[in-house]
Design a protein around this motif. Structure first.
Motif, mmCIF file in Angstrom:
data_model
loop_
_atom_site.group_PDB
_atom_site.id
_atom_site.type_symbol
_atom_site.label_atom_id
_atom_site.label_comp_id
_atom_site.label_asym_id
_atom_site.label_seq_id
_atom_site.Cartn_x
_atom_site.Cartn_y
_atom_site.Cartn_z
ATOM 1 N N ILE A 70 2.848 11.662 1.521
ATOM 2 C CA ILE A 70 3.431 11.857 2.847
ATOM 3 C C ILE A 70 4.855 12.337 2.637
ATOM 4 O O ILE A 70 5.672 11.628 2.039
ATOM 5 N N ALA A 71 5.134 13.554 3.097
ATOM 6 C CA ALA A 71 6.455 14.170 2.926
ATOM 7 C C ALA A 71 6.894 14.111 1.459
ATOM 8 O O ALA A 71 8.020 13.742 1.144
ATOM 9 N N ASN A 72 5.977 14.448 0.559
ATOM 10 C CA ASN A 72 6.209 14.427 -0.891
ATOM 11 C C ASN A 72 6.509 13.045 -1.440
ATOM 12 O O ASN A 72 7.040 12.917 -2.542
ATOM 13 N N ARG A 73 6.186 12.017 -0.688
ATOM 14 C CA ARG A 73 6.391 10.645 -1.152
ATOM 15 C C ARG A 73 5.051 10.036 -1.540
ATOM 16 O O ARG A 73 4.066 10.167 -0.816
ATOM 17 N N LYS A 74 5.032 9.388 -2.679
ATOM 18 C CA LYS A 74 3.844 8.665 -3.121
ATOM 19 C C LYS A 74 3.610 7.504 -2.151
ATOM 20 O O LYS A 74 4.542 6.819 -1.739
ATOM 21 N N VAL A 75 2.345 7.285 -1.784
ATOM 22 C CA VAL A 75 1.984 6.194 -0.878
ATOM 23 C C VAL A 75 1.557 4.987 -1.714
ATOM 24 O O VAL A 75 0.706 5.097 -2.596
ATOM 25 N N VAL A 76 2.174 3.852 -1.424
ATOM 26 C CA VAL A 76 1.855 2.594 -2.098
ATOM 27 C C VAL A 76 1.370 1.608 -1.043
ATOM 28 O O VAL A 76 2.035 1.404 -0.023
ATOM 29 N N VAL A 77 0.202 1.000 -1.284
ATOM 30 C CA VAL A 77 -0.379 0.055 -0.334
ATOM 31 C C VAL A 77 -0.236 -1.352 -0.891
ATOM 32 O O VAL A 77 -0.586 -1.609 -2.047
ATOM 33 N N LYS A 78 0.288 -2.248 -0.050
ATOM 34 C CA LYS A 78 0.452 -3.651 -0.439
ATOM 35 C C LYS A 78 -0.266 -4.524 0.571
ATOM 36 O O LYS A 78 -0.546 -4.093 1.688
ATOM 37 N N GLU A 79 -0.523 -5.764 0.156
ATOM 38 C CA GLU A 79 -1.172 -6.749 1.023
ATOM 39 C C GLU A 79 -0.265 -7.943 1.211
ATOM 40 O O GLU A 79 0.495 -8.299 0.314
ATOM 41 N N SER A 80 -0.395 -8.567 2.376
ATOM 42 C CA SER A 80 0.309 -9.814 2.629
ATOM 43 C C SER A 80 -0.602 -10.702 3.464
ATOM 44 O O SER A 80 -1.339 -10.213 4.324
ATOM 45 N N ALA A 81 -0.544 -11.994 3.216
ATOM 46 C CA ALA A 81 -1.365 -12.937 3.979
ATOM 47 C C ALA A 81 -0.758 -13.242 5.340
ATOM 48 O O ALA A 81 -1.467 -13.560 6.291
ATOM 49 N N THR A 82 0.578 -13.148 5.442
ATOM 50 C CA THR A 82 1.265 -13.463 6.686
ATOM 51 C C THR A 82 2.392 -12.463 6.938
ATOM 52 O O THR A 82 2.744 -11.670 6.070
ATOM 53 N N ALA A 83 2.984 -12.580 8.113
ATOM 54 C CA ALA A 83 4.103 -11.713 8.492
ATOM 55 C C ALA A 83 5.420 -12.172 7.873
ATOM 56 O O ALA A 83 6.409 -11.467 7.954
ATOM 57 N N ASN A 84 5.439 -13.311 7.243
ATOM 58 C CA ASN A 84 6.664 -13.851 6.637
ATOM 59 C C ASN A 84 6.914 -13.260 5.260
ATOM 60 O O ASN A 84 5.992 -13.033 4.497
ATOM 61 N N GLY A 85 8.171 -13.018 4.959
ATOM 62 C CA GLY A 85 8.577 -12.659 3.601
ATOM 63 C C GLY A 85 8.143 -11.290 3.126
ATOM 64 O O GLY A 85 8.045 -11.060 1.925
ATOM 65 N N ILE A 86 7.902 -10.372 4.032
ATOM 66 C CA ILE A 86 7.503 -9.031 3.613
ATOM 67 C C ILE A 86 8.742 -8.264 3.180
ATOM 68 O O ILE A 86 9.716 -8.175 3.931
ATOM 69 N N ALA A 87 8.687 -7.726 1.976
ATOM 70 C CA ALA A 87 9.798 -6.930 1.449
ATOM 71 C C ALA A 87 9.897 -5.622 2.230
ATOM 72 O O ALA A 87 8.986 -5.257 2.971
ATOM 73 N N LYS A 88 10.982 -4.913 2.029
ATOM 74 C CA LYS A 88 11.202 -3.629 2.709
ATOM 75 C C LYS A 88 9.985 -2.729 2.533
ATOM 76 O O LYS A 88 9.504 -2.519 1.434
ATOM 77 N N CYS A 89 9.487 -2.258 3.660
ATOM 78 C CA CYS A 89 8.394 -1.284 3.616
ATOM 79 C C CYS A 89 8.524 -0.353 4.810
ATOM 80 O O CYS A 89 9.328 -0.589 5.711
ATOM 81 N N ASP A 90 7.739 0.703 4.812
ATOM 82 C CA ASP A 90 7.840 1.730 5.846
ATOM 83 C C ASP A 90 6.891 1.487 7.010
ATOM 84 O O ASP A 90 7.243 1.720 8.161
ATOM 85 N N VAL A 91 5.680 1.060 6.703
ATOM 86 C CA VAL A 91 4.673 0.804 7.724
ATOM 87 C C VAL A 91 4.081 -0.574 7.462
ATOM 88 O O VAL A 91 3.770 -0.909 6.318
ATOM 89 N N ILE A 92 3.927 -1.344 8.534
ATOM 90 C CA ILE A 92 3.221 -2.624 8.435
ATOM 91 C C ILE A 92 2.081 -2.599 9.439
ATOM 92 O O ILE A 92 2.294 -2.312 10.619
ATOM 93 N N TYR A 93 0.880 -2.883 8.956
ATOM 94 C CA TYR A 93 -0.283 -3.010 9.824
ATOM 95 C C TYR A 93 -0.605 -4.488 9.952
ATOM 96 O O TYR A 93 -0.805 -5.180 8.954
#
Length: 167
Positions: A70-93
């Motif tokens: 996306i816009a010459n940026r590599k896409v990295v997918v991460k998982e989280s069990a909860t909305a707490n403590g999510i590190a800086k990211c661009d999109v959260i689903y």
């Protein structure tokens, strides 16, 4: 025995439908990210998408991330069990099963340039930038330009025109 076979077939059909919805949601999320003007200072960084509460979607996004940028940026997918403590990211689903965490997620992401996408309709009223909706058997989305702007992001007019704009 016939009853057991019918139940098994219905279960298989339900699983196939869920997998197909995850494929469509992955494509939508990828296109949402493509239609956001990301901060210039992030141009050389990976585009990070974090998924809360949907393993099938993680799998589908990982498939896309292997071949697409996306816009010459590599896409990295991460998982989280909860909305707490999510590190800086661009999109959260935020998956539909975790939708009760929307207020906490929006509060935790305040000040970050993060697009929040919800798997439950109506969540734009609670701060999501985009929320998936089912119109019969068709997947669509609501979009809040106000919430996206509040997150410090700019969305393309093309994407606004494709969704149902809500405030």
């Amino acid at each position: 025995m016939k009853c057991l076979m019918i139940v098994g077939m219905l279960f298989s059909l339900s699983f196939a439908v869920k997998a197909q919805i995850a494929q469509f949601q992955a494509l939508y999320i990828y296109n949402f990210a493509k239609n956001i003007a990301w901060p210039a200072e992030d141009a050389q960084k990976d585009l990070v998408i974090t998924i809360i509460g949907d393993n099938e979607l993680v799998s589908e996004l990982n498939k896309l991330a292997q071949t697409k940028k996306i816009a010459n940026r590599k896409v990295v997918v991460k998982e989280s069990a909860t909305a707490n403590g999510i590190a800086k990211c661009d999109v959260i689903y935020l998956g539909e099963s975790k939708s009760s965490q929307i207020a906490n997620l929006v509060s935790n992401q305040r000040g970050n340039k993060t697009l929040i996408v919800s798997g439950k309709s109506g969540q734009c009223a609670s701060g999501a930038g985009v929320a998936f909706v089912m119109n019969g058997a068709k997947l669509g989305f609501e979009i809040s330009n106000n919430n996206i702007k509040t997150a410090g992001l700019q969305v393309s007019q093309k994407l606004l025109n494709l969704g149902t704009e809500v405030n």
